[in-house]
Design a protein around this motif. Structure first.
Motif, mmCIF file in Angstrom:
data_model
loop_
_atom_site.group_PDB
_atom_site.id
_atom_site.type_symbol
_atom_site.label_atom_id
_atom_site.label_comp_id
_atom_site.label_asym_id
_atom_site.label_seq_id
_atom_site.Cartn_x
_atom_site.Cartn_y
_atom_site.Cartn_z
ATOM 1 N N UNK A 149 26.035 24.909 9.232
ATOM 2 C CA UNK A 149 24.638 24.491 9.080
ATOM 3 C C UNK A 149 24.088 23.930 10.390
ATOM 4 N N UNK A 150 24.913 23.162 11.104
ATOM 5 C CA UNK A 150 24.467 22.624 12.389
ATOM 6 C C UNK A 150 24.268 23.740 13.412
ATOM 7 N N UNK A 151 25.141 24.731 13.380
ATOM 8 C CA UNK A 151 25.024 25.851 14.313
ATOM 9 C C UNK A 151 23.735 26.628 14.068
ATOM 10 N N UNK A 152 23.387 26.847 12.804
ATOM 11 C CA UNK A 152 22.142 27.538 12.474
ATOM 12 C C UNK A 152 20.942 26.711 12.913
ATOM 13 N N UNK A 153 20.996 25.405 12.662
ATOM 14 C CA UNK A 153 19.888 24.519 13.034
ATOM 15 C C UNK A 153 19.659 24.543 14.540
ATOM 16 N N UNK A 154 20.735 24.557 15.320
ATOM 17 C CA UNK A 154 20.602 24.598 16.770
ATOM 18 C C UNK A 154 20.055 25.943 17.225
ATOM 19 N N UNK A 155 20.571 27.022 16.680
ATOM 20 C CA UNK A 155 20.105 28.360 17.056
ATOM 21 C C UNK A 155 18.639 28.557 16.686
ATOM 22 N N UNK A 156 18.220 27.969 15.565
ATOM 23 C CA UNK A 156 16.847 28.133 15.087
ATOM 24 C C UNK A 156 15.819 27.437 15.974
ATOM 25 N N UNK A 157 16.274 26.586 16.893
ATOM 26 C CA UNK A 157 15.335 25.935 17.794
ATOM 27 C C UNK A 157 14.903 26.859 18.929
ATOM 28 N N UNK A 158 15.566 27.995 19.081
ATOM 29 C CA UNK A 158 15.178 28.970 20.103
ATOM 30 C C UNK A 158 14.015 29.818 19.591
ATOM 31 N N UNK A 159 13.172 30.309 20.502
ATOM 32 C CA UNK A 159 12.005 31.097 20.072
ATOM 33 C C UNK A 159 12.400 32.311 19.243
ATOM 34 N N UNK A 160 11.770 32.468 18.101
ATOM 35 C CA UNK A 160 11.881 33.649 17.245
ATOM 36 C C UNK A 160 13.218 33.780 16.528
ATOM 37 N N UNK A 161 14.094 32.788 16.643
ATOM 38 C CA UNK A 161 15.389 32.875 15.970
ATOM 39 C C UNK A 161 15.323 32.572 14.472
ATOM 40 N N UNK A 227 -0.618 40.250 19.389
ATOM 41 C CA UNK A 227 0.292 39.282 18.804
ATOM 42 C C UNK A 227 0.078 37.879 19.373
ATOM 43 N N UNK A 228 -0.302 37.786 20.640
ATOM 44 C CA UNK A 228 -0.502 36.476 21.268
ATOM 45 C C UNK A 228 -1.548 35.643 20.543
ATOM 46 N N UNK A 229 -2.470 36.290 19.852
ATOM 47 C CA UNK A 229 -3.523 35.568 19.152
ATOM 48 C C UNK A 229 -2.956 34.720 18.014
ATOM 49 N N UNK A 230 -1.882 35.205 17.374
ATOM 50 C CA UNK A 230 -1.294 34.481 16.244
ATOM 51 C C UNK A 230 0.075 33.931 16.561
ATOM 52 N N UNK A 231 0.683 34.366 17.677
ATOM 53 C CA UNK A 231 2.013 33.916 18.044
ATOM 54 C C UNK A 231 2.070 33.669 19.550
ATOM 55 N N UNK A 232 1.477 32.566 20.010
ATOM 56 C CA UNK A 232 1.411 32.309 21.462
ATOM 57 C C UNK A 232 2.781 32.256 22.135
ATOM 58 N N UNK A 233 3.830 31.923 21.378
ATOM 59 C CA UNK A 233 5.154 31.788 21.977
ATOM 60 C C UNK A 233 5.684 33.099 22.539
ATOM 61 N N UNK A 234 5.056 34.223 22.177
ATOM 62 C CA UNK A 234 5.513 35.499 22.719
ATOM 63 C C UNK A 234 5.361 35.529 24.235
#
Length: 240
Positions: A149-161, A227-234
């Motif tokens: 669970x901790x590994x998933x939580x850490x990975x999920x902090x990366x963009x689009x993960x 996509x940038x209009x709704x997902x600036x992180x791209x």
């Protein structure tokens, strides 16, 4: 949350929201003024974001917003798939409780209802996203593996993960709805495998499920201006 946690959350969301450009220097004083905080929690937040991979130390000192290659993002999605595959296998092998089965069935029904409209509305997307996040979270929690669970939580902090990270770019093409229907069909098959205690099949389905996110990533990179209009992180992702 305490001040340090609040500043970390605000800064992380600001980067993913596109408030800061890739490669932009993050000066402690300027960030502190922007967030209405002191430099101490900002310094701690920047150090935490370096560990997460969203910022990096610059050659001149201090931190800058990281740029990601498409391959790095694809790798993060793949890692999530294998971690969630392990979680699904553990749930199948441990056996599902009646409560978990009911909650997953509720998710499936909610997803069916959210995808019933054609074309989908933004409310439908939002409804599906909430369901999708809940279904993935239920399986991960039921695995009982805290390290996982901790590994998933850490990975999920990366963009689009995260599981629903690619969903906001949906909506302009008919193929988008088709992919979502396909993804939700995979949800049905995964839950069925969990109920039957089919650990290997559940694991394989969870890994395969991330291919939808990989496809959506490729579509997003091919449709950057839209996509940038709704997902600036791209904007954080270079190349295609």
């Amino acid at each position: 949350m305490n001040v340090q946690e609040t500043v970390l959350l605000q800064l992380r969301e600001g980067i993913l929201r596109g408030d800061f450009e890739p490669g932009q220097r993050l000066a402690e004083q300027q960030v502190a003024e922007r967030l209405g905080a002191s430099r101490t929690p900002v310094r701690a937040a920047l150090a935490a974001l370096e560990q997460e991979g969203l910022v990096q130390v610059s050659e001149s000192g201090g931190y800058v917003v990281r740029r990601f290659t498409a391959s790095e993002v694809a790798d993060a999605i793949a890692v999530r798939g294998h971690l969630e595959g392990m979680a699904a296998r553990l749930v199948a092998e441990h056996g599902m409780t009646r409560q978990l089965a009911r909650e997953l069935d509720d998710c499936l029904a909610e997803g069916d209802a959210a995808l019933a409209n054609n074309p989908l509305t933004m409310d439908d997307y939002a409804r599906y996203t909430v369901m999708n996040d809940r279904l993935h979270a239920l399986i991960l929690e039921a695995s009982g593996n805290r390290a996982l669970q901790r590994a998933v939580a850490l990975n999920d902090k990366l963009p689009f993960a995260p599981a629903s990270a690619m969903l906001p770019m949906q909506g302009s093409l008919a193929i988008d709805r088709d992919w979502m229907l396909y993804a939700h069909r995979q949800h049905h098959m995964l839950v069925e495998a969990l109920k039957r205690g089919e650990g290997a099949r559940a694991q394989a389905l969870a890994v395969e499920h991330t291919e939808v996110a990989q496809t959506n990533l490729r579509l997003a990179l091919a449709r950057r201006s839209e996509v940038e209009q709704v997902m600036p992180a791209i904007r954080l992702v270079v190349g295609g």
